[in-house]
Design an enzyme around this catalytic site. Structure first.
Site, short mmCIF file in Angstrom:
data_model
loop_
_atom_site.label_atom_id
_atom_site.label_comp_id
_atom_site.label_asym_id
_atom_site.label_seq_id
_atom_site.Cartn_x
_atom_site.Cartn_y
_atom_site.Cartn_z
N GLN A 1 6.51 -15.84 12.43
CA GLN A 1 6.14 -14.72 13.28
C GLN A 1 4.63 -14.69 13.58
OE1 GLN A 1 7.53 -11.69 10.32
NE2 GLN A 1 5.66 -10.59 10.88
N ARG B 1 -3.77 -5.29 6.84
CA ARG B 1 -4.90 -5.93 7.51
C ARG B 1 -6.17 -5.08 7.51
NH1 ARG B 1 -0.54 -8.11 10.90
NH2 ARG B 1 -0.69 -10.40 10.91
N SER C 1 -2.53 -0.19 6.73
CA SER C 1 -2.10 -1.52 7.11
C SER C 1 -2.70 -2.51 6.12
CB SER C 1 -2.56 -1.87 8.53
OG SER C 1 -2.36 -3.25 8.81
N GLN D 1 8.81 -3.27 16.26
CA GLN D 1 9.57 -4.07 15.30
C GLN D 1 10.84 -3.34 14.90
OE1 GLN D 1 7.87 -6.33 11.74
NE2 GLN D 1 8.59 -4.46 10.77
N VAL E 1 2.16 6.34 7.33
CA VAL E 1 1.31 6.91 6.28
C VAL E 1 -0.14 6.61 6.64
CG1 VAL E 1 0.73 6.92 3.82
CG2 VAL E 1 3.12 6.65 4.56
N LYS F 1 4.71 2.73 12.07
CA LYS F 1 3.55 2.07 12.66
C LYS F 1 3.99 0.82 13.43
CE LYS F 1 0.66 -0.40 10.24
NZ LYS F 1 0.65 -1.69 11.02
N HIS G 1 4.03 1.24 2.11
CA HIS G 1 5.17 0.56 1.50
C HIS G 1 5.79 1.41 0.39
CE1 HIS G 1 2.72 -2.97 2.99
NE2 HIS G 1 3.88 -3.19 3.55
N HIS H 1 0.85 -1.19 0.00
CA HIS H 1 0.00 0.00 0.00
C HIS H 1 0.89 1.25 0.00
CE1 HIS H 1 1.04 0.10 4.24
NE2 HIS H 1 0.44 -1.05 4.45
N GLU H 2 0.29 2.40 0.20
CA GLU H 2 1.05 3.65 0.11
C GLU H 2 2.12 3.77 1.19
OE1 GLU H 2 0.92 6.02 -2.40
OE2 GLU H 2 -0.15 4.33 -3.29
#
EC number: 6.3.2.1
Length: 282
Positions: free
Chosen positions: A61, A187, A185, A153, A176, A149, A37, A34-35
């Site tokens: 994970q 998800r 996200s 991590q 973003v 976000k 990335h 998405h944006e």
């Protein structure tokens, strides 16, 4: 753009493209781009000469009852986005390419992986650290790009690169968001229209607390209470915490250093995470 499926092909491509004085950038992803990335890719292109993106849904994970089987996937769409944004190498391995038969060595992160998401997703950050370490060894980048976000991590990966002496600079790119504030996200596609509206409570709670912080509020309890007022719309609040940005330990009250207000909550069956940095002058 080269689309590569094996480690051997990847290493050969890296050797061919990484001429002397060429800086290598890397954005590891799980796909369904998405944006957010796109922002990682564009930052890599702006700062590096050779740019690699990986797409790999990392099974180790995910917990036993998590969404590995239903995690959104659309490789052709992802490949086109990479092509359109000028990616040089797209690495899209299968599971057995990353974890061949007999694989049994894992990276175990320390204290920074234990609070927040680590407390609710046992083994998650061990899976993240292991796959990222492997990808770093395969790609050999100079710089790697991650999104804010997933702040914890980023912190785990940054700690790993220091502790394991990996010569890679970790750069965090700001979250973003959609125009209404929802953090992007992969998800988010799970959310129904009605759930998406309720999901806005997450960012609104963060923004409300940040506004009070900017107006001078420094009491941790009051800032958390302001954010929590907006979170009644979620179905289950997993955590809402103000932590030190460095070690992710609970922030002192009143705030004396830059802090991270972070939240994880369920709307319907979708787990959402978000955060906002509250910077103090140094």
């Amino acid at each position: 753009m080269q689309t590569i499926r094996t480690v051997a092909e990847l290493r050969q491509a890296v050797i061919q493209t990484r001429r002397p004085n060429k800086r290598g950038g890397f954005a590891p992803t799980m796909g369904y781009l998405h944006e957010g990335h796109r922002a990682l890719i564009e930052a890599s292109r702006a700062q590096c000469d050779v740019n690699v993106v990986s797409i790999f849904v990392n099974p180790i994970q995910f917990g036993p009852n998590e969404d590995l089987g239903t995690y959104p996937r659309d490789f052709l769409r992802d490949e086109q986005l990479c092509q359109d944004t000028g990616v040089g190498i797209l690495f899209a391995p299968g599971t057995t390419e990353i974890y061949p038969a007999g694989f049994e060595t894992f990276v175990e992160p320390g204290e920074i992986a234990k609070p927040l998401c680590g407390a609710f997703r046992p083994g998650h950050f061990g899976g993240v650290a292991t796959v990222v370490c492997k990808l770093f060894n395969m790609v050999q980048p100079d710089v790697a790009f991650f999104g804010q976000k997933d702040f914890q991590q980023c912190a785990v990966v940054r700690r790993m690169t220091v502790d394991l002496d990996l010569p890679i600079k970790i750069i965090t790119i700001p979250t973003v968001r959609e125009a209404d504030g929802l953090a992007l996200s992969s998800r988010n596609r799970y959310l129904s229209q009605q759930e998406r509206q309720r999901a806005l409570a997450v960012s609104r709670g963060l923004f409300a607390a940040a506004e009070k912080f900017q107006a001078g509020e420094r009491d941790v309890g009051r800032l958390l209470a302001i954010a929590k007022q907006h979170l009644t719309a979620v179905d289950r609040l997993e955590y809402l915490d103000l932590v030190d940005c460095g070690d992710l330990k609970p922030a002192d009250s009143p705030l004396r250093s830059t802090a991270l207000l972070c939240v994880a909550a369920y709307v319907g069956s979708t787990r959402l995470i978000d955060n906002i940095i509250m910077p103090l002058p140094t």
